[in-house]
Design a protein around this motif. Structure first.
Motif, mmCIF file in Angstrom:
data_model
loop_
_atom_site.group_PDB
_atom_site.id
_atom_site.type_symbol
_atom_site.label_atom_id
_atom_site.label_comp_id
_atom_site.label_asym_id
_atom_site.label_seq_id
_atom_site.Cartn_x
_atom_site.Cartn_y
_atom_site.Cartn_z
ATOM 1 N N LEU A 1 -0.103 -9.714 -3.883
ATOM 2 C CA LEU A 1 -1.263 -9.607 -3.003
ATOM 3 C C LEU A 1 -2.477 -8.999 -3.691
ATOM 4 O O LEU A 1 -3.597 -9.482 -3.529
ATOM 5 C CB LEU A 1 -0.876 -8.785 -1.771
ATOM 6 C CG LEU A 1 -1.876 -8.715 -0.625
ATOM 7 C CD1 LEU A 1 -1.146 -8.607 0.703
ATOM 8 C CD2 LEU A 1 -2.809 -7.532 -0.783
ATOM 9 N N VAL A 2 -2.258 -7.943 -4.469
ATOM 10 C CA VAL A 2 -3.381 -7.237 -5.091
ATOM 11 C C VAL A 2 -4.205 -8.170 -5.978
ATOM 12 O O VAL A 2 -5.433 -8.050 -6.061
ATOM 13 C CB VAL A 2 -2.881 -6.025 -5.896
ATOM 14 C CG1 VAL A 2 -4.022 -5.370 -6.663
ATOM 15 C CG2 VAL A 2 -2.237 -5.003 -4.962
ATOM 16 N N SER A 3 -3.554 -9.120 -6.612
ATOM 17 C CA SER A 3 -4.275 -10.025 -7.511
ATOM 18 C C SER A 3 -5.271 -10.906 -6.754
ATOM 19 O O SER A 3 -6.190 -11.458 -7.362
ATOM 20 C CB SER A 3 -3.287 -10.910 -8.266
ATOM 21 O OG SER A 3 -2.593 -11.785 -7.393
ATOM 22 N N ILE B 1 -3.830 -5.343 8.496
ATOM 23 C CA ILE B 1 -2.669 -5.141 7.636
ATOM 24 C C ILE B 1 -2.483 -6.403 6.808
ATOM 25 O O ILE B 1 -2.378 -7.504 7.359
ATOM 26 C CB ILE B 1 -1.387 -4.843 8.443
ATOM 27 C CG1 ILE B 1 -1.545 -3.552 9.256
ATOM 28 C CG2 ILE B 1 -0.189 -4.733 7.513
ATOM 29 C CD1 ILE B 1 -0.328 -3.203 10.113
ATOM 30 N N LEU B 2 -2.483 -6.239 5.501
ATOM 31 C CA LEU B 2 -2.240 -7.353 4.588
ATOM 32 C C LEU B 2 -0.783 -7.310 4.141
ATOM 33 O O LEU B 2 -0.311 -6.280 3.661
ATOM 34 C CB LEU B 2 -3.148 -7.262 3.362
ATOM 35 C CG LEU B 2 -4.655 -7.338 3.600
ATOM 36 C CD1 LEU B 2 -5.400 -7.205 2.267
ATOM 37 C CD2 LEU B 2 -5.032 -8.657 4.264
ATOM 38 N N LEU B 3 -0.083 -8.430 4.303
ATOM 39 C CA LEU B 3 1.331 -8.496 3.960
ATOM 40 C C LEU B 3 1.578 -9.630 2.979
ATOM 41 O O LEU B 3 0.970 -10.702 3.082
ATOM 42 C CB LEU B 3 2.187 -8.732 5.219
ATOM 43 C CG LEU B 3 2.115 -7.658 6.308
ATOM 44 C CD1 LEU B 3 2.825 -8.146 7.561
ATOM 45 C CD2 LEU B 3 2.727 -6.351 5.819
ATOM 46 N N ASP B 4 2.481 -9.384 2.057
ATOM 47 C CA ASP B 4 2.946 -10.432 1.156
ATOM 48 C C ASP B 4 4.382 -10.771 1.560
ATOM 49 O O ASP B 4 5.214 -9.874 1.663
ATOM 50 C CB ASP B 4 2.901 -9.952 -0.292
ATOM 51 C CG ASP B 4 3.368 -11.015 -1.264
ATOM 52 O OD1 ASP B 4 2.562 -11.903 -1.573
ATOM 53 O OD2 ASP B 4 4.541 -10.965 -1.700
ATOM 54 N N VAL C 1 8.799 -8.932 4.937
ATOM 55 C CA VAL C 1 7.424 -8.441 4.892
ATOM 56 C C VAL C 1 7.490 -6.919 4.849
ATOM 57 O O VAL C 1 8.424 -6.312 5.378
ATOM 58 C CB VAL C 1 6.584 -8.903 6.102
ATOM 59 C CG1 VAL C 1 6.321 -10.396 6.046
ATOM 60 C CG2 VAL C 1 7.252 -8.527 7.417
ATOM 61 N N ALA C 2 6.457 -6.305 4.237
ATOM 62 C CA ALA C 2 6.517 -4.869 3.940
ATOM 63 C C ALA C 2 7.850 -4.633 3.216
ATOM 64 O O ALA C 2 8.193 -5.395 2.314
ATOM 65 C CB ALA C 2 6.342 -4.042 5.201
ATOM 66 N N ILE D 1 -3.696 -9.299 11.173
ATOM 67 C CA ILE D 1 -2.720 -9.335 10.096
ATOM 68 C C ILE D 1 -2.933 -10.607 9.297
ATOM 69 O O ILE D 1 -3.141 -11.690 9.861
ATOM 70 C CB ILE D 1 -1.271 -9.294 10.620
ATOM 71 C CG1 ILE D 1 -0.936 -7.895 11.160
ATOM 72 C CG2 ILE D 1 -0.278 -9.670 9.517
ATOM 73 C CD1 ILE D 1 0.484 -7.760 11.660
ATOM 74 N N ALA D 2 -2.890 -10.474 7.986
ATOM 75 C CA ALA D 2 -2.871 -11.637 7.098
ATOM 76 C C ALA D 2 -1.574 -11.599 6.312
ATOM 77 O O ALA D 2 -1.227 -10.566 5.741
ATOM 78 C CB ALA D 2 -4.065 -11.623 6.157
ATOM 79 N N ILE D 3 -0.842 -12.711 6.331
ATOM 80 C CA ILE D 3 0.372 -12.848 5.527
ATOM 81 C C ILE D 3 0.089 -13.859 4.421
ATOM 82 O O ILE D 3 -0.286 -15.000 4.699
ATOM 83 C CB ILE D 3 1.580 -13.306 6.359
ATOM 84 C CG1 ILE D 3 1.874 -12.309 7.493
ATOM 85 C CG2 ILE D 3 2.805 -13.451 5.467
ATOM 86 C CD1 ILE D 3 3.063 -12.695 8.359
#
Length: 279
Positions: free
Chosen positions: A57-59, A158-161, A168-169, A212-214
Motif C-alpha cells: 500500500l505505501v508504494s 482507513i486504507l487496507l491492503d 485485511v489489517a 475505507i479503501a481496499i
C-alpha cells in the motif's frame, strides 16, 4: 475524476469498484481520492484521521508527496495511525512504521506529534492495550470522530491492503479475532504470515469508518477479490468468514482499488466504460 479503465463491476450498496490499467494510474487516482477526503474532513471536523496498513500500500502513496498535494493539503491537520502493525522494533525491516516513514512520512510535512505508532518496547498484549487507550483519548477529544451507532472510533479514512487469503489489517480467515465485538484494538500471536505477533484494529472499528479503501494487485489476489465482492451467499465456495468480505461499513463508503490482474475473476463486461458509482 473521469477515467477510462478496463471494466466495471456492479458493486454492493455504498461501495464502488475501480479497475486500473497501471500502478501509476492507480496511484494518481488514490492520491486524488485521499486528497478529497482530507479536505472534506478538515473543513467539517478540523482534523483528518487516517489509518494506514502495511504491504504494498505505501508504494501507492507516492503521488501525495508530489505537486500539487505536497503543497496544497493541510498536513498540519493530519493524524496518522496504523490499522495493524507487526510487534517488532520501529527500525525492523518488517515494521509498517519503518516502511511508511521511509516511503511516505519523511517526504511530507505531517507533524511528528500527530503520528501514532505502537509502543515497540512493550509486549504485544500491552502494545495493543496502550494503542487502544491512545485512540480512546483522541476520540474523547474528538480528534477522531465517533460512530453514532456503536461509540466506536470513526476514522475519516482507513486504507487496507488485502492479502491473497482475503485478510485485511491483521485479521486472518477463521481467526478468533474476527469475533471480537467490544475491543477496538487486539493482538494476535499466531499470524499465518511472519512475524507472528501483531496488533490490529477489530472489525467493529474498521466497519465504523467514514471511508475505507481496499487495495488489491496481482493475479494471486484475484480469487479472494471475487469471493469478497461476490453477492452470492449460496455458493459453497464462498467463505462467509473471509475478512475482506466482512468489511461492511455501518455508515460509510467502501472503494476497491484493483489492477486488472486482481479484478480478472470478476464477472465484468470488457467493453463497459469505467464509472464512479454513487449510492
Amino acid at each position: 475524476m473521469e477515467r477510462e479503465a478496463s471494466a466495471t463491476y456492479e458493486p454492493k450498496r455504498n461501495s464502488e469498484i475501480r479497475v486500473f490499467e497501471s500502478p501509476d494510474e492507480m496511484s494518481t487516482d488514490l492520491a486524488e481520492y485521499i486528497s478529497q477526503i482530507s479536505e472534506i474532513s478538515v473543513k467539517e471536523r478540523g482534523y483528518f484521521a487516517i489509518a494506514l496498513s502495511g504491504g504494498p500500500l505505501v508504494s501507492f502513496l507516492g503521488k501525495l508527496c508530489e505537486a500539487p498535494y505536497n503543497k496544497t493539503l493541510d498536513w498540519s491537520k493530519w493524524y496518522i495511525f496504523w490499522s495493524d502493525e507487526r510487534a517488532v522494533a520501529k527500525n525492523h525491516v518488517e515494521s509498517n512504521y519503518k516502511l511508511t516513514k521511509e516511503g511516505f512520512l519523511s517526504k511530507v510535512p505531517v507533524l511528528n506529534g500527530h503520528v501514532y505508532s505502537i509502543n515497540d518496547n512493550a509486549t504485544v498484549e500491552d502494545a495493543a492495550t496502550d494503542y487502544e487507550f491512545v485512540i480512546r483519548q483522541l476520540v474523547k477529544a474528538r480528534t477522531i470522530g465517533v460512530s453514532e451507532s456503536n461509540d466506536c472510533p470513526k476514522f475519516d479514512l482507513i486504507l487496507l491492503d488485502m492479502g491473497s487469503d482475503g485478510h485485511v489489517a491483521s485479521l486472518f480467515p477463521n481467526h478468533p479475532a474476527l469475533e471480537l465485538k467490544d475491543d477496538w484494538v487486539t493482538y494476535i500471536t499466531d499470524s499465518p504470515e511472519l512475524p507472528p505477533e501483531r496488533i490490529t484494529f477489530t472489525l467493529p472499528v474498521i466497519n465504523s469508518a467514514s471511508n475505507i479503501a481496499i487495495l488489491a494487485t496481482g493475479n494471486d489476489k484475484a480469487k479472494a477479490v471475487q469471493l469478497a465482492i461476490s453477492d452470492s451467499t449460496e455458493d459453497p465456495d464462498t467463505p462467509l468468514s473471509l475478512p475482506a468480505r466482512m468489511v461492511q461499513l455501518t455508515d460509510g463508503k467502501l472503494i476497491w482499488f484493483l489492477d486488472k490482474s486482481a479484478a480478472s475473476s470478476l464477472e465484468i463486461k470488457d467493453d463497459a466504460p469505467f464509472e464512479h458509482h454513487e449510492y
